[in-house]
Design a protein around this motif. Structure first.
Motif, PDB file in Angstrom:
ATOM      1  N   ALA A 284      -8.964 -26.492  -6.350  1.00  0.00           N
ATOM      2  CA  ALA A 284     -10.048 -25.882  -5.579  1.00  0.00           C
ATOM      3  C   ALA A 284     -10.702 -26.896  -4.659  1.00  0.00           C
ATOM      4  CB  ALA A 284     -11.073 -25.273  -6.531  1.00  0.00           C
ATOM      5  N   GLU A 285     -10.900 -28.126  -5.149  1.00  0.00           N
ATOM      6  CA  GLU A 285     -11.545 -29.151  -4.334  1.00  0.00           C
ATOM      7  C   GLU A 285     -10.676 -29.545  -3.148  1.00  0.00           C
ATOM      8  OE1 GLU A 285     -12.367 -32.251  -7.090  1.00  0.00           O
ATOM      9  OE2 GLU A 285     -14.266 -31.364  -7.792  1.00  0.00           O
ATOM     10  N   ARG A 286      -9.351 -29.531  -3.319  1.00  0.00           N
ATOM     11  CA  ARG A 286      -8.475 -29.889  -2.207  1.00  0.00           C
ATOM     12  C   ARG A 286      -8.589 -28.906  -1.049  1.00  0.00           C
ATOM     13  NH1 ARG A 286      -5.152 -31.676  -6.511  1.00  0.00           N
ATOM     14  NH2 ARG A 286      -4.089 -29.643  -6.686  1.00  0.00           N
ATOM     15  N   LYS A 287      -8.978 -27.670  -1.331  1.00  0.00           N
ATOM     16  CA  LYS A 287      -9.171 -26.681  -0.264  1.00  0.00           C
ATOM     17  C   LYS A 287     -10.646 -26.471   0.052  1.00  0.00           C
ATOM     18  CE  LYS A 287      -6.750 -23.082   0.406  1.00  0.00           C
ATOM     19  NZ  LYS A 287      -6.071 -21.764   0.355  1.00  0.00           N
TER      20      LYS A 287
ATOM     21  N   VAL B  61     -16.318 -22.852  -6.991  1.00  0.00           N
ATOM     22  CA  VAL B  61     -16.198 -21.826  -8.036  1.00  0.00           C
ATOM     23  C   VAL B  61     -17.560 -21.676  -8.698  1.00  0.00           C
ATOM     24  CG1 VAL B  61     -15.024 -21.111 -10.132  1.00  0.00           C
ATOM     25  CG2 VAL B  61     -13.777 -22.431  -8.392  1.00  0.00           C
ATOM     26  N   ARG B  62     -18.053 -20.439  -8.732  1.00  0.00           N
ATOM     27  CA  ARG B  62     -19.403 -20.212  -9.258  1.00  0.00           C
ATOM     28  C   ARG B  62     -19.397 -19.083 -10.279  1.00  0.00           C
ATOM     29  NH1 ARG B  62     -23.609 -16.906  -7.364  1.00  0.00           N
ATOM     30  NH2 ARG B  62     -22.453 -16.435  -5.448  1.00  0.00           N
ATOM     31  N   LYS B  63     -20.129 -19.319 -11.376  1.00  0.00           N
ATOM     32  CA  LYS B  63     -20.342 -18.265 -12.376  1.00  0.00           C
ATOM     33  C   LYS B  63     -21.595 -17.487 -12.022  1.00  0.00           C
ATOM     34  CE  LYS B  63     -20.403 -21.346 -15.564  1.00  0.00           C
ATOM     35  NZ  LYS B  63     -20.594 -22.006 -16.864  1.00  0.00           N
ATOM     36  N   ASP B  64     -21.541 -16.181 -12.248  1.00  0.00           N
ATOM     37  CA  ASP B  64     -22.684 -15.343 -11.896  1.00  0.00           C
ATOM     38  C   ASP B  64     -22.883 -14.280 -12.978  1.00  0.00           C
ATOM     39  OD1 ASP B  64     -24.784 -14.257 -10.182  1.00  0.00           O
ATOM     40  OD2 ASP B  64     -23.376 -12.604  -9.801  1.00  0.00           O
ATOM     41  N   ASN B  65     -24.098 -14.201 -13.489  1.00  0.00           N
ATOM     42  CA  ASN B  65     -24.467 -13.135 -14.431  1.00  0.00           C
ATOM     43  C   ASN B  65     -23.579 -13.133 -15.674  1.00  0.00           C
ATOM     44  OD1 ASN B  65     -26.009 -10.918 -15.285  1.00  0.00           O
ATOM     45  ND2 ASN B  65     -24.549  -9.445 -14.422  1.00  0.00           N
TER      46      ASN B  65
ATOM     47  N   ILE C 297      -6.756 -18.729 -15.649  1.00  0.00           N
ATOM     48  CA  ILE C 297      -6.136 -19.747 -14.795  1.00  0.00           C
ATOM     49  C   ILE C 297      -5.252 -19.085 -13.738  1.00  0.00           C
ATOM     50  CG2 ILE C 297      -4.430 -21.618 -14.778  1.00  0.00           C
ATOM     51  CD1 ILE C 297      -5.580 -22.532 -17.462  1.00  0.00           C
ATOM     52  N   ASN C 298      -4.476 -18.085 -14.146  1.00  0.00           N
ATOM     53  CA  ASN C 298      -3.615 -17.399 -13.178  1.00  0.00           C
ATOM     54  C   ASN C 298      -4.437 -16.713 -12.095  1.00  0.00           C
ATOM     55  OD1 ASN C 298      -1.482 -18.232 -14.713  1.00  0.00           O
ATOM     56  ND2 ASN C 298      -0.665 -16.190 -15.137  1.00  0.00           N
ATOM     57  N   LEU C 299      -5.557 -16.086 -12.493  1.00  0.00           N
ATOM     58  CA  LEU C 299      -6.403 -15.425 -11.493  1.00  0.00           C
ATOM     59  C   LEU C 299      -7.073 -16.460 -10.580  1.00  0.00           C
ATOM     60  CD1 LEU C 299      -8.093 -12.589 -13.590  1.00  0.00           C
ATOM     61  CD2 LEU C 299      -6.310 -12.361 -11.843  1.00  0.00           C
ATOM     62  N   PHE C 300      -7.572 -17.560 -11.150  1.00  0.00           N
ATOM     63  CA  PHE C 300      -8.139 -18.628 -10.331  1.00  0.00           C
ATOM     64  C   PHE C 300      -7.086 -19.194  -9.368  1.00  0.00           C
ATOM     65  CE2 PHE C 300     -11.669 -19.375 -13.529  1.00  0.00           C
ATOM     66  CZ  PHE C 300     -12.685 -19.102 -12.633  1.00  0.00           C
ATOM     67  N   ASP C 301      -5.882 -19.435  -9.885  1.00  0.00           N
ATOM     68  CA  ASP C 301      -4.809 -19.997  -9.073  1.00  0.00           C
ATOM     69  C   ASP C 301      -4.486 -19.070  -7.895  1.00  0.00           C
ATOM     70  OD1 ASP C 301      -2.603 -22.030  -8.767  1.00  0.00           O
ATOM     71  OD2 ASP C 301      -1.388 -20.214  -9.012  1.00  0.00           O
TER      72      ASP C 301
ATOM     73  N   GLU D  91     -10.118 -21.839   3.269  1.00  0.00           N
ATOM     74  CA  GLU D  91     -10.643 -23.183   3.029  1.00  0.00           C
ATOM     75  C   GLU D  91     -12.157 -23.186   3.217  1.00  0.00           C
ATOM     76  OE1 GLU D  91      -8.762 -26.261   5.208  1.00  0.00           O
ATOM     77  OE2 GLU D  91      -6.737 -25.802   4.447  1.00  0.00           O
ATOM     78  N   GLY D  92     -12.823 -23.872   2.319  1.00  0.00           N
ATOM     79  CA  GLY D  92     -14.272 -23.909   2.366  1.00  0.00           C
ATOM     80  C   GLY D  92     -14.920 -22.637   1.848  1.00  0.00           C
ATOM     81  N   GLY D  93     -14.141 -21.782   1.196  1.00  0.00           N
ATOM     82  CA  GLY D  93     -14.666 -20.511   0.691  1.00  0.00           C
ATOM     83  C   GLY D  93     -15.292 -20.636  -0.689  1.00  0.00           C
ATOM     84  N   GLU D  94     -15.395 -19.497  -1.351  1.00  0.00           N
ATOM     85  CA  GLU D  94     -16.076 -19.465  -2.648  1.00  0.00           C
ATOM     86  C   GLU D  94     -15.401 -18.438  -3.551  1.00  0.00           C
ATOM     87  OE1 GLU D  94     -20.703 -19.400  -4.061  1.00  0.00           O
ATOM     88  OE2 GLU D  94     -20.046 -17.789  -2.712  1.00  0.00           O
ATOM     89  N   ILE D  95     -15.342 -18.771  -4.824  1.00  0.00           N
ATOM     90  CA  ILE D  95     -14.856 -17.843  -5.846  1.00  0.00           C
ATOM     91  C   ILE D  95     -16.000 -17.592  -6.820  1.00  0.00           C
ATOM     92  CG2 ILE D  95     -13.209 -17.460  -7.712  1.00  0.00           C
ATOM     93  CD1 ILE D  95     -11.284 -19.360  -6.265  1.00  0.00           C
ATOM     94  N   ILE D  96     -16.314 -16.321  -7.041  1.00  0.00           N
ATOM     95  CA  ILE D  96     -17.416 -15.950  -7.932  1.00  0.00           C
ATOM     96  C   ILE D  96     -16.847 -15.165  -9.118  1.00  0.00           C
ATOM     97  CG2 ILE D  96     -19.591 -14.704  -8.132  1.00  0.00           C
ATOM     98  CD1 ILE D  96     -19.911 -14.992  -5.105  1.00  0.00           C
ATOM     99  N   ILE D  97     -17.154 -15.610 -10.321  1.00  0.00           N
ATOM    100  CA  ILE D  97     -16.720 -14.912 -11.526  1.00  0.00           C
ATOM    101  C   ILE D  97     -17.944 -14.432 -12.296  1.00  0.00           C
ATOM    102  CG2 ILE D  97     -16.545 -17.097 -12.816  1.00  0.00           C
ATOM    103  CD1 ILE D  97     -14.223 -15.739 -14.394  1.00  0.00           C
ATOM    104  N   SER D  98     -17.894 -13.191 -12.754  1.00  0.00           N
ATOM    105  CA  SER D  98     -19.006 -12.608 -13.503  1.00  0.00           C
ATOM    106  C   SER D  98     -18.460 -11.752 -14.630  1.00  0.00           C
ATOM    107  CB  SER D  98     -19.900 -11.771 -12.575  1.00  0.00           C
ATOM    108  OG  SER D  98     -19.155 -10.724 -11.988  1.00  0.00           O
ATOM    109  N   ALA D  99     -19.342 -11.365 -15.548  1.00  0.00           N
ATOM    110  CA  ALA D  99     -18.931 -10.549 -16.698  1.00  0.00           C
ATOM    111  C   ALA D  99     -20.103  -9.697 -17.159  1.00  0.00           C
ATOM    112  CB  ALA D  99     -18.436 -11.434 -17.839  1.00  0.00           C
ATOM    113  N   ILE D 100     -19.805  -8.445 -17.526  1.00  0.00           N
ATOM    114  CA  ILE D 100     -20.809  -7.523 -18.057  1.00  0.00           C
ATOM    115  C   ILE D 100     -20.209  -6.769 -19.232  1.00  0.00           C
ATOM    116  CG2 ILE D 100     -22.015  -7.229 -15.848  1.00  0.00           C
ATOM    117  CD1 ILE D 100     -20.520  -4.566 -15.545  1.00  0.00           C
ATOM    118  N   VAL D 101     -21.096  -6.191 -20.060  1.00  0.00           N
ATOM    119  CA  VAL D 101     -20.658  -5.342 -21.161  1.00  0.00           C
ATOM    120  C   VAL D 101     -20.742  -3.893 -20.704  1.00  0.00           C
ATOM    121  CG1 VAL D 101     -21.055  -4.611 -23.531  1.00  0.00           C
ATOM    122  CG2 VAL D 101     -21.401  -6.993 -22.880  1.00  0.00           C
TER     123      VAL D 101
END
Length: 467
Positions: free
Chosen positions: A327-330, A334-338, A357-361, A369-379
């Motif tokens: 991720a840093e090379r591009k 990566v941010r966690k949310d909620n 890992i597969n989804l992150f990859d 490049e220079g973008g963002e990945i946001i991961i969150s989880a709810i019940v």
């Protein structure tokens, strides 16, 4: 004196005659009255006697008539028969015997009919029976379900209800000249199904032939739904083609550079570069083989998960650490949310980490490049934990979304190979999530990134805490 004497006799005779007439009249009246009384008494005796005699004589015939009527009704019982020992015994016994045999035969036919109906209803294959004119006699429940036929199809032709000339021609050919026929029946949309159809001729039974029956009775067509088999065959063919293609490219590269080195390039300055290229493609081959083995292992009957209660945030942190360098090379953050630090799931630690890992990859490879990945989880209310991962990549066309979890399926084949993907990562994600009892899907718009979702079972204690 003589004359007077004669008159006396005349008068005496006259009086005697009158007396006789009077006596005769009296006697006639008495006799007439007696005769009337005698006739009346005779009638009173004869009529009841005649009735009793007639009843006695007609009662066996009446009983026989009632017995015959009962023989065709539900009230008939062989045990209730009583015979008088008269001349009608033979006829009564014969009628009872015929009735018993007739009822036994009806029961046999009914039992056979019920047995055949049970078989027809229980068959997964569709069955169509037609008479010698090609008119439908029977269409079982499975056939009506497979072809979405109306409930009543009797006395209509196959062409009327199925509208397929190939089937109609096969049935006609079997009835007129062929003993059997087999062919594949492809029905267009909205059914979009493929059937293997076997049609055989129906001939009279040996018993019917003994009674003089001859000629063809009709035909029976059995429909085997092979739509799924055809789809699997297509998947297999695509898989073999894709695997061959994926392996051919690095193998060709490795072979070409190795031959170049053997032909004298070992002493050249480019030798080390060639070796690096060979190593890179060998690594790609290794990755493809490892992913194929992983898929094979997941789909095997021996595959088992070691599920335990895990804190979801810990597994996500481990996965983020694993892909942090890529991720840093591009320049992707990566941010966690909620995500609650106490939120837990039932899952296999190693396989859940592989899913993330597969989804992150995937998100890093196709993200800008220079973008963002946001991961969150709810019940969710249905007792599941829903995890979502959003990227800001180029997005996925709507027509490709249903297929992105297929093996080797690529939206942009050229770019995928350039990025080094095997085309198996999302397929592994799908199989692993389903093995956990969850669901996986994606949402996307061209130019606006993609969001991948998957669900996992949540511990019961988390339901009341987070809902």
């Amino acid at each position: 004196m003589r004359l007077r004497y004669h008159w006396k006799w005349v008068i005496l005779i006259f009086f005697l005659l009158v007396l006789l007439l009077i006596i005769q009249g009296y006697l006639h009246a008495v006799l007439k009255q007696t005769l009337f009384l005698s006739s009346l008494i005779g009638l009173l005796i004869v009529v009841p006697s005649a009735y009793l005699i007639a009843r006695y004589l007609s009662q066996p015939i009446y009983d026989l008539t009632q017995r015959t009527i009962q023989s065709v009704s539900d009230t008939f019982s062989p045990e209730s028969a009583s015979y008088r020992g008269d001349e009608l015994d033979q006829l009564a016994k014969a009628i009872d015997e015929i009735t018993i045999r007739f009822r036994n035969k009806i029961e046999e036919v009914s039992a056979e009919r019920d047995y055949l109906q049970t078989i027809f209803k229980g068959m997964a294959e569709g069955v169509l029976v037609v008479d010698e004119r090609g008119r439908i006699l029977v269409a079982n429940h499975a056939l009506r379900q497979l072809l979405h036929l109306p409930t009543s199809v009797a006395n209509r032709t196959a062409l009327e209800i199925i509208r397929n000339a190939q089937l109609e021609e096969a049935i006609r050919s079997v009835i007129q000249q062929e003993n059997s026929a087999s062919f594949e029946l492809n029905l267009p949309l909205p059914l979009g199904k493929t059937f293997e159809v076997n049609v055989v001729r129906i001939m009279p039974s040996p018993e019917e032939m003994e009674r003089g029956a001859e000629g063809v009775r009709g035909a029976i067509a059995v429909f085997h739904d092979i739509t799924r088999l055809k789809e699997l065959e297509k998947v297999r063919q695509d898989f073999v083609a894709n695997v061959s293609h994926e392996l051919r490219t690095p193998l060709t590269t490795i072979k070409g550079y190795a031959e170049t080195l053997l032909e004298g390039a070992l002493q050249e300055k480019v030798a080390a570069q060639f070796v690096q290229i060979i190593k890179r493609h060998a690594d790609r081959l290794t990755k493809i083989v490892e992913d194929l083995l992983t898929l094979s292992k997941i789909e095997s009957k021996e595959f088992q998960l070691r599920s335990e209660e895990l804190l979801l945030v810990e597994i996500i942190d481990d996965a983020i650490d694993f892909v942090k360098g890529a991720a840093e090379r591009k320049g992707i953050s990566v941010r966690k949310d909620n995500i609650s630090p106490l939120l837990s799931v039932h899952a296999d630690r190693g396989y859940l980490e592989q899913v993330l890992i597969n989804l992150f990859d995937n998100a890093i490879k196709y993200g800008r490049e220079g973008g963002e990945i946001i991961i969150s989880a709810i019940v969710e209310s249905r007792g599941e934990v829903q995890v979502s991962m959003r990227d800001n990549g180029p997005g996925i066309p709507k027509e490709d979304l249903p297929r992105i979890f297929e093996r080797f399926y690529r939206v942009d084949r050229g770019r995928s190979r350039e990025l080094g993907g095997t085309g198996l990562g999302l397929s592994i994600v799908k199989h692993l999530v389903q093995a956990h009892g969850g669901r996986v899907w994606a949402e996307s718009q061209l130019g606006d990134g993609s969001t991948f979702y998957f669900t996992l079972p949540a511990p019961l204690k988390d339901l009341s805490t987070h809902l």
